[in-house]
Structures are given as structure tokens and as C-alpha cells.
Motif scaffolding. Sequence first.
Motif, mmCIF file in Angstrom:
data_model
loop_
_atom_site.group_PDB
_atom_site.id
_atom_site.type_symbol
_atom_site.label_atom_id
_atom_site.label_comp_id
_atom_site.label_asym_id
_atom_site.label_seq_id
_atom_site.Cartn_x
_atom_site.Cartn_y
_atom_site.Cartn_z
ATOM 1 N N SER A 40 33.927 42.027 32.016
ATOM 2 C CA SER A 40 33.964 42.219 33.326
ATOM 3 C C SER A 40 32.721 42.144 34.030
ATOM 4 O O SER A 40 31.943 42.944 33.568
ATOM 5 N N ARG A 58 35.107 37.989 26.443
ATOM 6 C CA ARG A 58 34.779 37.948 28.163
ATOM 7 C C ARG A 58 34.806 39.569 28.394
ATOM 8 O O ARG A 58 35.498 40.373 28.048
ATOM 9 N N LEU A 113 41.541 31.260 37.058
ATOM 10 C CA LEU A 113 41.647 31.597 35.582
ATOM 11 C C LEU A 113 42.650 30.583 35.098
ATOM 12 O O LEU A 113 43.708 30.999 34.834
ATOM 13 N N GLU A 137 45.127 35.907 38.533
ATOM 14 C CA GLU A 137 43.982 34.783 37.914
ATOM 15 C C GLU A 137 43.343 34.186 39.045
ATOM 16 O O GLU A 137 42.308 33.499 39.025
ATOM 17 N N TYR A 168 32.861 29.884 30.970
ATOM 18 C CA TYR A 168 32.568 31.514 31.466
ATOM 19 C C TYR A 168 31.140 31.590 31.794
ATOM 20 O O TYR A 168 30.903 32.347 32.764
ATOM 21 N N THR A 181 37.229 39.012 37.615
ATOM 22 C CA THR A 181 38.365 39.097 36.539
ATOM 23 C C THR A 181 39.102 40.491 36.885
ATOM 24 O O THR A 181 39.818 40.894 35.870
ATOM 25 N N ASN A 213 37.980 30.082 27.535
ATOM 26 C CA ASN A 213 37.286 31.111 28.279
ATOM 27 C C ASN A 213 36.807 29.919 29.604
ATOM 28 O O ASN A 213 35.544 29.842 29.582
#
Length: 481
Positions: A153, A151, A291, A266, A319, A174, A237
Motif C-alpha cells: 500500500s 503489492r 484495479l 477497485e 503497478y 489500494t 499487478n
Amino acid sequence: MSFRLLHLVVGLLTLSVAECVSTHRRAATGCNQYAGQLNQSISAASTIECGGQNVRWSEYAAPQPGVVVKIGAEDDVSKVVAFASKRNIPFLVQGGGNGWANTFTLDGSGIVIDMSKLKEITFNSNKTEVTFQAGVTNADLVAAAWNSNVRASTATCNCVSILGATLGGGLSRTQGPYGMEVDQLLSVNYVDGDGRKKTVTAKSDPDLWWALKGAGANFGIVTSAVFKSYLVPQEENLAWTGALIYDPSKIEALMSAIDDLTFEAEMQLDFYFVANPPAYEPTVVMLPFYLGSEEAGREKFSSLLAVGPLADSTAVLTYDAWNAASDAFCSKGGRKPSYAVGLTTVDPAAWRNVWDEYSSFLKQHPEAGTTTILTECYATSKALEIGSSESSYPFRDVKCHAVAIPWYEDASLDGEANAFGQKVRDYLAPTAGTSGLQAYINFAHGDEPLEAIYGSSLPRLQRLKKKYDPKKRFNQWFPLS
């Protein structure tokens, strides 16, 4: 109108058209004269276009270069800058072409350095760092990270250049757990106003590093960068997100709920006033993001759900699909003179005024049916923990970033569109909970005082500008000098 007056008007119009054509011819001629010289110094991977159209997200106040150099090799950036600087030719670097402010002054005498072809992305051996070039968009980095069980940003719109957004601060879904995009930077490859290259880190040049992280467009060109990345298997994810549609009568209740909501790490939220085709009836849309699981997400956003949406299309998404809802915003062209306000408080009465203004504008101008009010709300704890001493981005305590986006084709609507955007800003700014107008540089219009863009970082940035860009080569984007 008398014959003599008519003759005078026709004559002036003819002269104006002739001057316009002459200007374009001179620009094209100038380009053709130095295109050959440039070709000798750059690689075959890069191309030079004279008099071509520079396609951007918004045509309003867009730069109008005489030449576009499409960079195909990273080293060519420094060569183009050195060439232009030696001849005092103004230039502008462009990644995704999404910046919409009215601060551009580049005309037919200038060069756009288009880096959209620079797409290399590599991860280190343990996948804790990702190196990418300046043409990489959110969509590019998400795809590469997803395929690597990582993951990274990224911002919420797929078409936006990662570095373009990052150098202004970089909002991210995130940022609750990881901080802002600017906080992900580990090093950058940098070109100064004379075309000199170097790698910049926090240790190698602390002042320049600080300035680049929030006001980067004023200090040079970043051709590639190294970001932090985070190992997250695909099966983990995931996030709960999607659209909640509300009746406009619920606006006060929704805004009160958002104002009371504490965004945990989150959590993230977008909300829109938007009109959907074909009828373009104004609609209120909330887009919660969590999240984690659907159960946990619904619990965290229970206050919004309790208001009673008319429709609920939320689901758990992977994701690589998180940004799908914003793809419609990536449509290039049209005129979009936008106005932004940073909010630490969300005032229900102010938002009712914004809704009324929005509805009235659409009713008066159905040709501007894609006009939108977009607001993005974020967790701030991690950003505040990292602190402004680490970067020049000044507004880490801002909870929500609101932006009015008039969206239309005909330039004759510019005056009314700008008046609408200014009214929205005027409704929200007095109740924003800030010490004065604060506008995220990547959302701002360009008419704001510099204090509203750079906040408390402004005095230091202006001092550093004199050191790192004394010739004022980088003065196209909210210029410091």
C-alpha cells in the motif's frame, strides 16, 4: 522623505540586517560548538551540516534549522534525540521533506533529523510482510514490491515518505481492498522524547499504538516499520488509469457524476484543475483508476466517460507505473501554502465557484501558473469496516480530499495566495456534507481548529500526549499541546 527620516530608515534597515547576520552567526557558532560532541556519539554513517540549506517541497513557512543531521544508521536517531533533549535543543524529524503546513516553529537554534538516507527494505520469507526504514519513499517501496511480485500500500506521489504519510493516516490507491496505509502497520521501531527506543505493537502498548496511527508526529519518531504486503504476480499487478481532459463547461456534469458515483473497492479517482505550460491555460483533468481490466474500468467510470472528454489517454499500466502522472508534483522548492477540505458530498455549484476563483487567480498572477486544485477520491468501505477504534485517524467516511495549492516563487505573493486558498476552502466547506470543517492532516494548512484535524479523537489524543510526551518535544506538526 526628509533627510532625518531617511537616515532613520537606513539606520533601522542596517540594524535589522546586522541582527539577521548576527543571528545566523550565533546559530552557526552554536552548531559548531556541539557538532564535535554529537560526532562522538553517532556513527560515521551519519553526518552533521551546520548552516546548510534544508531543501523541502515548499519553502513557505518551512523550518529553518541551524543544523541538519543526516542519519545514516537507524540507531543514531535515538542518540541525536537524547543529545538534543538533554540540552533542550528543539528538533524535527524529516523523511521526504514534503510536509507543507505552517505549524513549524523550528529556527536556527534547532536541529532537523533528516532520515532520507535510511532506505533498507526487506520482505519476510512468504512476502506477506515488508520491513522498511523511515527514508523509504513511495517510489522505493513500489520498486521493491514490484521486483518481488508483491503489492504494498502506497500513496499517489512517488517522492513522499511512506512513514510520513502513514502516521497521519495514509491515503492509498489500494485502500479499497486493503484499507488505509495506517491499517497496514504491524509494528514500529519507536524513539521517545528522551531518546529511548522500543518496538511498539497493538499488544505491547495499545494506547501509544492507537495514537501513533493518525497523530504519530506528536508522539515520537518511528525509525522503521513493518507493513502488510500482498502477493500479486507482475502479470496480474495491473490497473486501468490515465488522463481524461474536459472542457470547463462540463464541470457541473462531472461533479454531479462524481457525487453520484459509489467507489467500489477497485476504484479510485484524482481530479485536477491545472494549467499546462507554455500558455498556462486552465484545464480540467480526471484521472480514473481501476484495479483490473480496461473494459471493467470503463464500465465502472461510465458516468464520467459519458460527459464526453476532449482527450482520453487512459491505458492499462503496471503497478510500477501507477504514480507516473503525479511526478510533476514532486518538484521541490517554490512557495505552496495549501488549504484542504474533506468532502463526503461533491457540490457542482461550489465547484463552479472554485473554477472561477482558480481561473481568476491565474489570470491575475501568471507567475503562479503551476497553481493547482487537486482532489483525491477513494473507496471508504474497507476503511470504515476496520474502524476508528483501531487508530486515531478520524475521517474514514470522507470520500474526497480537496486541496488548493498556490504555487509560485516570490514571497510578495503570499498574501494573495493565502487569500485564494482560503476562498477555495470557504466555497467547499459549507457543502462538504460533514458536521464541520474536516481536513486531512497531511493536506491541511495549519490555521484550522484542532477539531478539524483530529476530529473525535482529539480529547483522547490530548490526554495521551501528556502521558507520552510530557516535555512537549514533538510539537512541530499540528501540535496537540
